[in-house]
Structures are given as structure tokens and as C-alpha cells.
Design a protein around this motif. Structure first.
Motif, PDB file in Angstrom:
ATOM      1  N   ASN A 128     -89.695 123.325  -6.178  1.00  0.00           N
ATOM      2  CA  ASN A 128     -90.200 123.107  -7.282  1.00  0.00           C
ATOM      3  C   ASN A 128     -91.517 123.914  -7.832  1.00  0.00           C
ATOM      4  O   ASN A 128     -91.390 124.504  -8.827  1.00  0.00           O
ATOM      5  CB  ASN A 128     -90.444 121.478  -7.932  1.00  0.00           C
ATOM      6  CG  ASN A 128     -89.395 120.697  -7.620  1.00  0.00           C
ATOM      7  OD1 ASN A 128     -88.160 121.344  -7.983  1.00  0.00           O
ATOM      8  ND2 ASN A 128     -89.452 119.377  -7.599  1.00  0.00           N
ATOM      9  N   ARG A 129     -92.472 124.035  -6.932  1.00  0.00           N
ATOM     10  CA  ARG A 129     -93.295 124.815  -6.923  1.00  0.00           C
ATOM     11  C   ARG A 129     -93.120 126.339  -7.276  1.00  0.00           C
ATOM     12  O   ARG A 129     -93.914 127.111  -8.071  1.00  0.00           O
ATOM     13  CB  ARG A 129     -94.517 124.860  -5.863  1.00  0.00           C
ATOM     14  CG  ARG A 129     -95.370 125.783  -5.757  1.00  0.00           C
ATOM     15  CD  ARG A 129     -96.690 125.303  -4.666  1.00  0.00           C
ATOM     16  NE  ARG A 129     -96.055 125.015  -3.330  1.00  0.00           N
ATOM     17  CZ  ARG A 129     -95.498 126.153  -2.538  1.00  0.00           C
ATOM     18  NH1 ARG A 129     -95.640 127.586  -2.869  1.00  0.00           N
ATOM     19  NH2 ARG A 129     -95.425 125.984  -1.060  1.00  0.00           N
ATOM     20  N   LYS A 132     -91.316 127.024 -10.505  1.00  0.00           N
ATOM     21  CA  LYS A 132     -92.385 127.148 -11.740  1.00  0.00           C
ATOM     22  C   LYS A 132     -92.830 128.539 -11.897  1.00  0.00           C
ATOM     23  O   LYS A 132     -93.303 129.038 -13.099  1.00  0.00           O
ATOM     24  CB  LYS A 132     -93.452 126.138 -11.586  1.00  0.00           C
ATOM     25  CG  LYS A 132     -92.987 124.837 -11.803  1.00  0.00           C
ATOM     26  CD  LYS A 132     -94.127 123.880 -11.506  1.00  0.00           C
ATOM     27  CE  LYS A 132     -93.578 122.167 -11.570  1.00  0.00           C
ATOM     28  NZ  LYS A 132     -94.690 121.334 -11.373  1.00  0.00           N
ATOM     29  N   THR A 133     -92.812 129.300 -10.925  1.00  0.00           N
ATOM     30  CA  THR A 133     -93.308 130.855 -11.029  1.00  0.00           C
ATOM     31  C   THR A 133     -92.312 131.767 -11.483  1.00  0.00           C
ATOM     32  O   THR A 133     -92.415 132.891 -11.412  1.00  0.00           O
ATOM     33  CB  THR A 133     -93.990 131.121  -9.751  1.00  0.00           C
ATOM     34  OG1 THR A 133     -93.153 131.478  -8.630  1.00  0.00           O
ATOM     35  CG2 THR A 133     -95.111 129.869  -9.260  1.00  0.00           C
TER      36      THR A 133
END
Length: 214
Positions: A128-129, A132-133
Motif C-alpha cells: 500500500n505504501r 501510494k507513490t
């Protein structure tokens, strides 16, 4: 289209990227940079994920947190692999990839060594991290290669000029030291000759001085 991700597992953050489909993967195989490291699920279909290593990083010693980010991104982008636990992810420098005309689209082999990293399960916080980018961008691979070569050539020329300057300064310093040693040797020899003349010259008596005067 190429998908770009940013991993903050190391400081400063680094770029991960992958092709949107197998056709794009062909271009990535062809145009990957020398410092790019290729990741793929072993024995399963998956995205071709690349890590663009920063200066000073070696592929044999990629920091563990960054290695985990890459492996998790590969697993998450494998239709079959994303559903399985205990996967093996293989990785190798991009210039170690081998592509021949008889291979299917997106298929590659290797010239030399590759490494493996074990992935026990999907780590959603990591995936998920990274997602997000995510940035999707059209890339002109040929122009990017031209620009990269120009920058690398400029860096090499600057390094060569700096080395030449340093070599000239070192040679000058050595000549100065050589001249200084020669001068010191000459001065010491002159002093020694003067001392020897003083020792060899006989001392005259008062009468001898008077006779010389007369």
C-alpha cells in the motif's frame, strides 16, 4: 507506459519501475540502465520490476528493507504469485539479462549469476505504501538513453580533467622537492668545503704576519 514507484526504505528514497504490460517489458529489457536491478517471481509469470540503484550501492549488498520492498512489489504484481505464500523472487543486474530472437515476448534468460530472496507472504502495509507513490508516465526510452550517455560522458570528462590536474600538481610538487633537495645538498657541500679549507689553512705567527705585511 511505465509505472514508477518510490521506495523510502532507504534514505534518500530510490526509484522502482515496471512495464505496464509484456510489450512494454521488451523495451525495458532493451533500455534498462547499467545500474538497474531486475526482479521477477521465480518460475511464475509476474511484472518485471527494476530498482534504479543510487551511486555507491552494490547489487550484492542491497539493504534488506529495500530488497523487501522490491520483492513485495513483484509479488503483488503477479496474478498467480500474489495468491501464494513462500515465493522465491530472483534478481540480477539488468545487463545480465539475455534476450534472444526465439524467446517469447517478455521472456528472458541470464548470462551469469542471479540471486534469490524469499517472500513468506504478502505484506499489505508495504504494498500500500508503494502504491501510494505510483506514477504512470510515457517514456521516450531512446531519448532517455541519449541524455544518460551525455551526462555520464560529462562526468567522465570532469573526472579525467580533475585527475590530470591532480597529476600535474603532484608532478610539480615532486619537482619542487627534488630541487629543494638538490639545493640543500649543494649548500651542505659548500659548507663542508669551507670547513675543510679552514682546517687545512695553517695558522700564522705574529712574526709571519709582520713579514707578510713588510
Amino acid at each position: 507506459m511505465v509505472l514508477f514507484f518510490t521506495s523510502a526504505a532507504v534514505n534518500p528514497a530510490v526509484t522502482l519501475y515496471m512495464g505496464k504490460d509484456k510489450v512494454e517489458n521488451e523495451d525495458l529489457i532493451k533500455y534498462a540502465w547499467p545500474q538497474d536491478i531486475w526482479f521477477h517471481v521465480d518460475k511464475l509469470s509476474s511484472a518485471h520490476v527494476y530498482l534504479r540503484m543510487p551511486d555507491g550501492m552494490a547489487w550484492e549488498s542491497i539493504p534488506e528493507p529495500l530488497l523487501v520492498d522490491c520483492a513485495q512489489l513483484v509479488k503483488a504484481n503477479s496474478i498467480e504469485g500474489n495468491k501464494k505464500d513462500n515465493l522465491t523472487i530472483i534478481y540480477t543486474p539488468a545487463d545480465n539479462l539475455k534476450k534472444t530472437g526465439d524467446m517469447a515476448v517478455g521472456q528472458v534468460s541470464f548470462h551469469n549469476d542471479k540471486r534469490r530472496v524469499h517472500v513468506p507472504k504478502r505484506e499489505n502495509p508495504i504494498v500500500n505504501r508503494l502504491n501510494k507513490t505510483k506514477v504512470e508516465r510515457q517514456v521516450d526510452h531512446e531519448q532517455e538513453r541519449i541524455d544518460r550517455i551525455k551526462v555520464e560522458s560529462a562526468v567522465r570528462r570532469a573526472d579525467a580533467a580533475q585527475q590530470k590536474k591532480a597529476g600535474a600538481e603532484l608532478a610539480k610538487a615532486r619537482e619542487y622537492e627534488k630541487a629543494a633537495r638538490s639545493y640543500d645538498t649543494l649548500f651542505a657541500a659548500q659548507e663542508q668545503d669551507a670547513e675543510e679549507e679552514e682546517v687545512e689553512a695553517p695558522k700564522k705567527s705574529v712574526r709571519e704576519w709582520e713579514e707578510d705585511f713588510m
